[in-house]
Design an enzyme around this catalytic site. Structure first.
Site, mmCIF file in Angstrom:
data_model
loop_
_atom_site.group_PDB
_atom_site.id
_atom_site.type_symbol
_atom_site.label_atom_id
_atom_site.label_comp_id
_atom_site.label_asym_id
_atom_site.label_seq_id
_atom_site.Cartn_x
_atom_site.Cartn_y
_atom_site.Cartn_z
ATOM 1 N N ARG A 144 39.429 21.979 -23.789
ATOM 2 C CA ARG A 144 40.851 22.344 -23.627
ATOM 3 C C ARG A 144 41.328 22.084 -22.196
ATOM 4 O O ARG A 144 42.484 21.730 -21.968
ATOM 5 C CB ARG A 144 41.104 23.794 -24.022
ATOM 6 C CG ARG A 144 40.326 24.794 -23.214
ATOM 7 C CD ARG A 144 40.704 26.226 -23.568
ATOM 8 N NE ARG A 144 39.749 27.163 -23.005
ATOM 9 C CZ ARG A 144 40.061 28.354 -22.516
ATOM 10 N NH1 ARG A 144 41.299 28.769 -22.528
ATOM 11 N NH2 ARG A 144 39.133 29.139 -22.033
ATOM 12 N N GLU B 68 54.492 29.697 -35.223
ATOM 13 C CA GLU B 68 53.792 28.414 -35.363
ATOM 14 C C GLU B 68 54.455 27.496 -36.375
ATOM 15 O O GLU B 68 54.477 26.276 -36.207
ATOM 16 C CB GLU B 68 52.333 28.662 -35.750
ATOM 17 C CG GLU B 68 51.511 29.394 -34.675
ATOM 18 C CD GLU B 68 51.727 30.911 -34.652
ATOM 19 O OE1 GLU B 68 52.419 31.443 -35.553
ATOM 20 O OE2 GLU B 68 51.213 31.571 -33.730
ATOM 21 N N ASP C 234 36.634 37.510 -29.643
ATOM 22 C CA ASP C 234 37.833 37.821 -30.437
ATOM 23 C C ASP C 234 37.502 38.016 -31.915
ATOM 24 O O ASP C 234 38.242 38.653 -32.644
ATOM 25 C CB ASP C 234 38.888 36.712 -30.286
ATOM 26 C CG ASP C 234 39.836 36.984 -29.121
ATOM 27 O OD1 ASP C 234 39.803 38.105 -28.577
ATOM 28 O OD2 ASP C 234 40.607 36.078 -28.758
#
Ligand SMILES: Cc1ncc(C[n+]2csc(CCOP(=O)(O)OP(=O)(O)O)c2C)c(N)n1
Ligand SMILES: [Mg+2]
Lengths: 285, 317
Positions: B13, B61, B120
């Site tokens: 990323r 989104e 997460d």
């Protein structure tokens, strides 16, 4: 509300906040800002307003609480543990492999979690389903859905808002943690959802605007919602993200990072100020 | 593959964000969209440099993907980013109709894929996104193996006409390719030649597969390792050539064993050259919270697991 009752709730909220800090510090990751902003609302629900029985998490007539903003899992876990749904020892293992407390609430692993969340926007519709079922079965339980003010940018929230009013779900209460911040910045700068109260109003909801850190206002709003017939209620609770820890308050950077050891200690010190015992002593003087 | 001595670590990323900000200068038609995760997806680097060509759509989104399609149909080159779970699952019908059916020039660059999202937990660990993207007609699906390949893929994506799904990760991973590497859509790359078994891997599992090949070498097994970053179109020719030579295939991906790289590779083998094969991937379960390395070990995605699968394949030859 009697002073003693208010002190009781304030102390519950304090315990929740302190646990949030210690859990996150132990875990090394997670979301303090939105957990702290919701602590008073969650304390009022779990320790005063909701009919729940920690010994029977699946009791059919229990009130339901849905944490639609699932990243605030620590506030829910702290409340569930304090209420007795599971051992407070579990809090140490937040986000650790092979343990119960997942980074986001998981209905299958954690008693008291009503639905798995973490993908924003999904909780309100699930609440609609539970509220509809109560009507079908003639049960008088209530459903409380806690949402984020960034979360309401999701279209699905408004689809569900329309449906709740359409089906006259007066046993459903939406609570909006109106802390003004999302991840990338202030909500008004990222994707402005204002005017929020007018939007819910125009969708057919009864809207009550309160200070989300004032127990009188929180409880009055919840009681008002009980009295409203024929429509769902939205409690627009103005809050401070990171509430209770000075260096986290209104800081967008504290959305999703854990405090270091030093930061954690500082936070714990601040959160301990004015603890009941201390207050008791000053009262005596 | 150059000198592997000093292992440099970099998240794909990060490479994406830096490359995009760089390409923004040369290509004025690049526009970038995000959904309140610009700091995490690294599109903020572009956003800071070119604020008027950067659109934070908020936590919305579906709106982001639709807007990207509209921009593409109006001559822009939109890159739309969010986490992989949301970039596929949350917007699936938008991807299907506004992007792939309409064949709009939208580049969906998804970060935080797979188990290595870590703490997460399951809600944020995309283990099905390759499958979801791959099954859509017109959609090219690419999973770069490291930071170098990510840069090449992003350069390619700007020039390529048509929808693309590019899958990136959160964690820092070894840089295994040298800067002379060239990415070609529909082409895999043999990173290590061998004759006993073909290990076909994608994404961050390519580095793990190279480690597995070293372990196998000590046991006297000569493994071929292929980086199959182009999952669609797939390099059928290379797969068949390698399988013919070695007589056995192991697929390796940080994804469900259903529908992703393994399915793509085994479809080609079943139709053309059925050889023994084993799949290394997540075995039809959700992930959980934990550190990336703990999760890879628990869910059977460590070099040890890849080596064991290779040995099983060899026994079945
Ligand atoms: C569908 C979806 N998109 C993106 C995210 C990533 N995300 C997690 S929290 C968050 C911001 C939430 O802001 P808000 O609702 O205001 O929560 P709070 O301020 O109460 O923490 C985002 C974008 C997500 N969890 N789900
Ligand atoms: Mg907020």
């Amino acid at each position: 509300m009697l002073d003693a009752e208010k002190i009781f709730l304030e102390e519950k909220a304090r315990i929740i906040r302190k646990r949030i800090i210690s859990m996150l510090q132990e875990a090394g990751s997670g979301h303090p800002g939105g957990s702290l902003s919701a602590a008073d609302i969650v304390a009022a629900l779990f320790f005063r307003h909701m009919n729940i029985d920690p010994a029977r998490p699946h009791w059919e007539d229990r009130d339901r609480f849905i944490l639609s903003k699932g990243h605030a899992a620590p506030v829910l876990y702290a409340a569930l543990a304090e209420a007795g749904f599971f051992d407070t020892k579990e809090l140490k293992y937040l986000r650790k492999i092979n343990h119960m407390l997942q980074g986001h609430p998981d209905l299958r692993s954690t008693p008291g979690v009503e639905i798995s969340t973490g993908s924003l926007g999904q909780g309100l519709a699930v609440g609609n389903g539970m509220a509809l079922a109560a009507k079908l079965d003639g049960r008088d339980y209530r459903v409380f859905v806690l949402m984020g003010d960034g979360e309401i940018q999701e279209g699905m929230i408004w689809e569900a808002a329309m449906a709740a009013a359409h089906y006259k779900l007066d046993n459903l209460v939406g609570i909006l943690d109106y802390n003004g911040l999302q991840i990338d910045g202030p909500i008004a700068q990222i994707m402005n959802p204002e005017p929020i109260a007018d939007k819910w109003n125009s969708f057919g909801w009864h809207v009550i605007v309160i200070d989300g850190h004032n127990f009188d206002e929180i409880l009055n709003a919840l009681e008002e919602a009980d009295r409203i017939e024929g429509k769902p209620t939205l409690i627009l609770a103005k809050t401070v993200k990171g509430k209770g820890v000075s260096f986290m308050e209104n800081e967008v950077d504290w959305h999703g990072k854990a405090p270091s050891k030093e930061e954690g200690e500082l936070a714990m010190k601040e959160l301990s100020q004015g603890e009941v015992l201390e207050r008791w002593e000053t009262l005596g003087k | 593959m150059g000198n592997t001595r000093e292992v440099k670590l970099k998240a794909t990323r990060d490479a994406y964000g830096e490359k995009l900000a760089e390409l923004g200068e040369k290509y004025e038609d690049i526009v970038v969209l995000d959904a309140d995760l610009a700091k995490s997806t690294k599109t903020l680097l572009f956003g800071k440099k070119f604020p008027h060509r950067f659109f934070d759509m908020g936590i919305a989104e579906q709106s982001m993907i639709g807007t990207a399609a509209g921009l593409a149909l109006s001559g822009k080159i939109p890159f739309a980013s969010t986490f992989a779970v949301f970039a596929t699952g949350r917007v699936y019908d938008q991807l299907r109709i506004s992007v792939s059916y309409s064949k709009t020039n939208v580049k969906v660059v998804a970060t935080h894929s797979g188990l290595t999202v870590g703490e997460d937990g399951a809600t944020h660990q995309a283990l099905e996104d390759i499958a979801l993207a791959r099954v859509l007609p017109n959609m090219a699906v690419v999973v770069p193996c490291d930071a170098v390949e990510t840069e090449k893929v992003i350069e390619f994506a700007v020039e390529y006409q048509g929808p693309m799904y590019i899958r990136l990760g959160r964690s820092k991973v070894p840089v295994i390719l040298d800067s002379g590497y060239e990415f070609k859509l529909g082409k895999g790359a043999v990173l290590r030649e061998g004759k006993d078994v073909s290990i076909v891997a994608t994404g961050i599992m390519v580095a793990k597969s190279l480690e597995a090949a070293e372990m196998l070498k000590e046991r006297g097994i000569d493994a071929e390792v292929i980086n199959m970053s182009s999952i669609k179109p797939l390099d059928n020719e290379l797969i068949l050539k390698s399988a013919k030579k070695t007589g056995g295939v192991v697929t390796v991906e940080e994804h469900s064993i259903i529908g992703g790289l393994s399915s793509a590779v085994l479809e080609v083998l079943a139709e053309n050259l059925p050889v023994p094969a084993e799949r290394v991937g997540v075995r039809d379960v959700f992930g959980e919270s934990g550190t990336p390395e703990e999760l890879l070990a628990k869910y059977g995605l460590s070099p040890k697991d890849i080596a064991a699968a290779a040995e099983r394949v060899i026994r079945r030859k």
